[in-house]
Design an enzyme around this catalytic site. Structure first.
Site, PDB file in Angstrom:
ATOM      1  N   GLY A   1       0.823  -1.205   0.000  1.00  0.00           N
ATOM      2  CA  GLY A   1       0.000   0.000   0.000  1.00  0.00           C
ATOM      3  C   GLY A   1       0.852   1.248   0.000  1.00  0.00           C
ATOM      4  N   ASN A   2       0.251   2.368   0.361  1.00  0.00           N
ATOM      5  CA  ASN A   2       1.002   3.617   0.463  1.00  0.00           C
ATOM      6  C   ASN A   2       0.454   4.428   1.637  1.00  0.00           C
ATOM      7  OD1 ASN A   2      -1.235   5.357  -0.589  1.00  0.00           O
ATOM      8  ND2 ASN A   2      -0.859   4.175  -2.462  1.00  0.00           N
ATOM      9  N   HIS A   3       1.012   5.606   1.847  1.00  0.00           N
ATOM     10  CA  HIS A   3       0.712   6.391   3.051  1.00  0.00           C
ATOM     11  C   HIS A   3      -0.478   7.340   2.888  1.00  0.00           C
ATOM     12  CE1 HIS A   3       4.260   4.917   5.064  1.00  0.00           C
ATOM     13  NE2 HIS A   3       5.046   5.324   4.066  1.00  0.00           N
TER      14      HIS A   3
END
Length: 398
Positions: free
Chosen positions: A208-210
């Site tokens: 995923g990402n932030h």
């Protein structure tokens, strides 16, 4: 639609004034700044302290503050308001306002008001039906004041009929609809994506990402405030929508977002693709949790479908497509390349080099570039203010 609105709430002496306390809470919860003006009779039904606590503002009921002799300036109060709402309004106050009588602070503020005025009558059945009351109501409406009509039901006298003040939730809905008719984006359908996507490795882990979703949610709220019919497709996010009119679709992966966006895209006028969609996903998803191994662990990745490019290919001339570019180097060059390659009308650029911009935080710093390569750079602002800048740019373009 009530976010940031300055509302003067007039409360008259009626058993229905207890509903005004609930109404005050609903207005404040909707983001409005509420100041309450009570008649002296109203203070016998509900205390000023109740309204002061709920509105978080002083309550006004007299021309002068008894302890200091300071003047409660009726002209300033009238000029402060975006609109005035009198709920409940009694037969006595209806008669005063209709005929220009001015013997208390509420009537003085009303006669000084240049803003829209709404009024919600509350009285017994026979009183409500009296020709004098109906004549005075017609007079108020002839002054362009808007009546929120009383409801049918059991009255304080025990009679059943018309005369009950509308319920607080009904008054709130009436105000939102009435204010919405003059909003600049009324009738426009807007599709917005927000948040990250999670690409599963196994039933426990993901890539995923932030992204928090804060920016996309703020944009959705701002479009809704301006009257648009908004659909928000969000990846996993803890953000909560305040505007009940926004339709939310939750997805997890890039594939799910792709299908949801394509299903919704044809029916919308404006598309704001703010989500941080994964560029790659694992080629294989393990059916069971992968156990730790002392050796190296390699995950083979494959490209996800490019949602923005696919929309650019199918976009109609009457649709507006907006993309985002979060860059770390050669920011403007990369943003313009994305704008052209993906057939966008606007691209919103922000750089991780700018302090306070990017994921997770409450602020952002953007540059908006249109398809003619005209650009406008904005200073660091809250994401709510950034959303207003983006919405205004699109509204101006329309």
């Amino acid at each position: 639609m009530l976010e940031g609105k300055k509302i003067l709430l007039g409360v008259c002496g009626s058993i229905a004034s207890y509903k005004s306390a609930i109404l005050t809470r609903l207005l404040v919860k909707a983001g409005a700044d509420v100041k309450v003006i009570m008649t002296q009779d109203a203070t016998h039904f509900v205390t000023p302290l109740t309204f002061s606590t709920l509105s978080k503002n002083p309550v006004f009921s007299t021309y002068f503050k008894a302890d200091s002799g300071e003047w409660n300036n009726h002209v300033e109060l009238a000029l402060w308001a975006d609109f005035m709402l009198i709920a409940p309004i009694t037969a006595n106050t209806i008669a005063k306002l209709a005929n220009g009588h001015c013997d208390n602070l509420l009537s003085a503020v009303y006669l000084s008001a240049k803003c829209p005025v709404f009024f919600a009558p509350a009285m017994d059945l026979d009183m409500w039906l009296h020709p004098a009351v109906q004549r005075n109501v017609s007079l108020l409406e002839s002054y362009k004041n808007k009546q929120i009509k009383p409801a049918y039901g059991e009255l304080a006298s025990g009679l059943v009929g018309e005369g009950r003040m509308a319920e607080p939730e009904e008054i709130l809905a009436y105000l939102q609809q009435a204010l919405g008719t003059d909003l600049p984006l009324k009738g426009k359908r807007v599709l917005i994506t927000a948040g990250p996507t999670y690409e599963s490795i196994d039933p426990v882990r993901f890539i995923g990402n932030h992204s928090s979703g804060k920016m996309g949610f703020a944009i959705a709220e701002e479009f809704a405030r301006r009257g648009a019919q908004v659909t928000l497709i969000s990846g996993p996010s803890s953000q909560v929508l305040r505007a009940p009119s926004i339709r939310r679709i939750d997805v997890s992966s890039a594939e799910e977002m792709y299908h949801s966006v394509h299903q919704e895209f044809p029916e919308n006028d404006i598309m704001i693709m703010n989500a941080a969609v994964a560029d790659y996903r694992p080629k294989q998803v393990a059916p069971e949790k992968i156990k730790k191994s002392p050796s190296e662990f390699v995950i083979e990745l494959v490209k996800t479908k490019d949602i923005l490019s696919s929309l650019g290919e199918m976009k109609r001339d009457d649709q507006i497509l907006v993309g985002f570019a979060l860059e770390t180097n050669n920011e403007e060059e990369h943003a313009i390349a994305k704008l052209n390659k993906k057939n966008l009308d606007f691209i919103v650029l922000n750089s991780l080099k700018d302090e306070g911009a990017g994921f997770q935080g409450d602020t952002n710093k953007i540059t908006i570039i249109d398809r003619h390569l005209r650009k406008e750079t904005f200073p660091l602002k809250s994401k709510e203010e950034v959303a207003k800048d983006i919405c205004s740019k699109i509204a101006d373009y329309l």
